[in-house]
Write an enzyme that holds these catalytic residues in place. Structure first.
Site, PDB file in Angstrom:
ATOM      1  N   LEU A 122       0.878  -1.170   0.000  1.00  0.00           N
ATOM      2  CA  LEU A 122       0.000   0.000   0.000  1.00  0.00           C
ATOM      3  C   LEU A 122       0.912   1.216   0.000  1.00  0.00           C
ATOM      4  O   LEU A 122       1.908   1.244   0.737  1.00  0.00           O
ATOM      5  CB  LEU A 122      -0.905   0.019   1.236  1.00  0.00           C
ATOM      6  CG  LEU A 122      -2.077  -0.965   1.255  1.00  0.00           C
ATOM      7  CD1 LEU A 122      -2.754  -0.940   2.623  1.00  0.00           C
ATOM      8  CD2 LEU A 122      -3.089  -0.634   0.161  1.00  0.00           C
ATOM      9  N   ASP A 123       0.603   2.219  -0.817  1.00  0.00           N
ATOM     10  CA  ASP A 123       1.518   3.348  -0.913  1.00  0.00           C
ATOM     11  C   ASP A 123       1.439   4.248   0.322  1.00  0.00           C
ATOM     12  O   ASP A 123       0.616   4.045   1.213  1.00  0.00           O
ATOM     13  CB  ASP A 123       1.305   4.129  -2.218  1.00  0.00           C
ATOM     14  CG  ASP A 123      -0.052   4.815  -2.304  1.00  0.00           C
ATOM     15  OD1 ASP A 123      -0.578   5.216  -1.251  1.00  0.00           O
ATOM     16  OD2 ASP A 123      -0.571   4.972  -3.424  1.00  0.00           O
ATOM     17  N   LEU A 124       2.296   5.236   0.346  1.00  0.00           N
ATOM     18  CA  LEU A 124       2.478   6.089   1.526  1.00  0.00           C
ATOM     19  C   LEU A 124       1.171   6.692   2.030  1.00  0.00           C
ATOM     20  O   LEU A 124       0.902   6.706   3.237  1.00  0.00           O
ATOM     21  CB  LEU A 124       3.472   7.209   1.183  1.00  0.00           C
ATOM     22  CG  LEU A 124       3.789   8.216   2.288  1.00  0.00           C
ATOM     23  CD1 LEU A 124       4.608   7.564   3.393  1.00  0.00           C
ATOM     24  CD2 LEU A 124       4.534   9.417   1.708  1.00  0.00           C
TER      25      LEU A 124
END
EC number: 5.4.99.-
Length: 229
Positions: free
Chosen positions: A101-103
């Site tokens: 999952l991205d930032l």
């Protein structure tokens, strides 16, 4: 006998690809000798060290559901010194993530101590459903009325299974997006393409696993009978 990179991955040290890089970088020893070929075969009684730490090749496969908060990246080491998921986890053995999952995204992230199990989940042939709840600013009608399946953006094709409106007010809309194979920043790029600004993205389901009542940075272990390895 098994490949050295596979053994390292199965021990939950890192993914098989990262294990191959560690070997090529001279960070792995077998019986005290540096090995630089990822294709090296090893026995279960061989002593394997990764970056100076002895690992074991035999361990019980385990799986956890983790609520990843916003602001953490899904990697073990970040060259920009940003906070990582794995720095925040306490009470767990060495684990790797199944997917990412991205930032600025949050929600369900599966963790395991078994690299092969992670690979099984990540393969496109697994056809595991990912469900996301997305809050976006702007009018969602152009997106909802479009033929968003097999959508080409900047030469990349995206094929979400479904996108539906959950609720809407004067400024924001909540939508549910279902993917079977997620590409990098897929949801954000699709929404941006239709003039929508994503301001919250939560993954709520991955395959048979649901976030349920977990809160950010909490996790729970999955009963073995609920998955195969």
């Amino acid at each position: 006998m098994q490949r050295l990179a596979k053994l390292i991955s199965n021990a939950g040290i890192c993914s098989r690809r990262d294990a191959e890089k560690l070997i090529l970088d001279g960070q792995v020893k077998v019986n005290g000798i540096i090995v630089t070929s990822p294709a090296t075969n090893v026995d279960t009684d061989n002593q394997v060290e990764v970056s100076g730490s002895l690992i074991t090749s035999s361990q019980k496969s385990r799986l956890w559901i983790y609520y990843k908060p916003v602001g953490l990246i899904t990697t073990h080491k970040d060259p920009l010194s940003r906070k990582t998921v794995f720095e925040q986890l306490t009470g767990l053995p060495r684990v790797i993530s199944i997917g990412r999952l991205d930032l600025n995204s949050e929600g369900l992230l599966l963790l395991t101590n078994n690299g092969d199990l992670a690979r099984q989940f990540e393969l496109p042939s697994s056809k595991l459903k990912r469900v996301y709840h997305v809050r976006a600013y702007g009018n969602p009608d152009p997106l909802l009325k479009s033929n968003y399946k097999n959508l080409e953006i900047d030469g990349i094709f995206y094929n979400p299974q479904s996108i539906k409106l959950l609720r809407k007010n004067s400024t924001n809309s909540w939508l549910e997006v279902i993917l079977f194979e997620g590409k990098n920043r897929e949801i954000r790029r699709i929404f941006e393409h239709f003039g929508l600004k994503v301001n919250k993205l939560i993954r709520t389901e991955y395959g048979d696993f649901k976030l349920d009542n977990l809160k950010p940075n909490e996790y729970r272990e999955v009963t073995k009978k609920l998955y195969k390895c």
